[in-house]
Motif scaffolding. Structure first.
Motif: not given
Length: 250
Positions: A139-149, A157-163
């Motif tokens: 959840a926090q990864a999804l809310e982060a400003p960018s994948l690099e953060d 993994t999930f943030r990259a998939f969501a992007d």
């Protein structure tokens, strides 16, 4: 793409083919297209003589985006499936869910068995009871400003998939926080509809399919060889096993 309203929530869906109905319920951060259309599930089930229905879960795909985690409980999300069946005048159907969708299918198998011919639980095993999989780190990864953060590997993994799927990340974070409730061992043991449990042998998210199978009396377990949580969805062994299970149901 057709849609209907369940209360204030618009649910997008697809419907193809004729025959016995099967409802497909995608996993977290996915969509009906990513989970079922692109891996050719819809076309193959249709060719097999099925009426195929697949929805975008609330917060996903082309359905309404909500930002209150209370709107994403498993009973509420599972209610969207029943509402869709009612909208299409379907009394009973086979329901196949993957990951989060599998937990929704299991909830229906326990709480609305009169609406299910069978439940196919893909990408979910004993984690349905014991927990595991994406949590607050995602959840926090999804809310982060960018994948690099994002430094957490599962979160990345999930943030990259969501992007990649151009998802509404804040809606997904709310969904994740609202849909984490587990089923009890006692409730799972009361599931009486025919059940197939299909999990990749290298899936570290779903938990053991065989451990879950020992709790659901009469269930069948399908091992998807050498597939992890992300790569099991379109596997041929999975598709063949589901086709055989559905054929036996006839």
């Amino acid at each position: 793409m057709p849609s209907f309203n369940h209360g204030d929530v618009e649910i997008a869906y697809l419907e193809e083919g004729e025959g016995d109905p099967i409802v497909l319920v995608h996993g977290f951060a996915s969509s009906k297209n990513v989970n079922w259309v692109y891996p050719t599930w819809v076309s193959e089930l249709r060719k097999g003589g099925r009426r195929v229905i697949a929805l975008d879960n609330r917060g996903h795909g082309e359905s309404s985006k909500l930002y209150d985690s209370a709107q994403y409980s498993i009973p509420i999300m599972s209610g969207d499936i029943i509402a869709l069946m009612d909208h299409l005048n379907i009394d009973r159907a086979d329901v196949m869910g993957y990951s989060l969708g599998g937990r929704m299918a299991a909830w229906l198998a326990r709480n609305a068995p009169d609406r299910l011919r069978s439940a196919i639980l893909g990408g979910i095993g004993i984690a349905m009871i014991e927990g595991g999989g994406p949590g607050e780190n995602v959840a926090q990864a999804l809310e982060a400003p960018s994948l690099e953060d994002v430094t957490d590997p599962v979160g990345r993994t999930f943030r990259a998939f969501a992007d990649q799927t151009r998802s509404d990340r804040l809606a997904l974070a709310a969904c994740l926080r609202g849909s984490r409730e587990l089923m009890t061992r006692e409730d799972v043991a009361r599931i009486a509809v025919p059940v197939l449990i299909a999990v990749g042998t290298t899936d570290e998210v779903a938990g053991s399919a065989h451990a879950l199978g020992r709790i659901i009396r009469g269930s069948e377990v399908l091992d998807i060889p050498n597939r992890d949580h992300m790569r099991a969805v379109g596997d041929k062994v999975y598709k063949t096993g589901v086709a055989e299970f559905l054929s036996a149901r006839k």
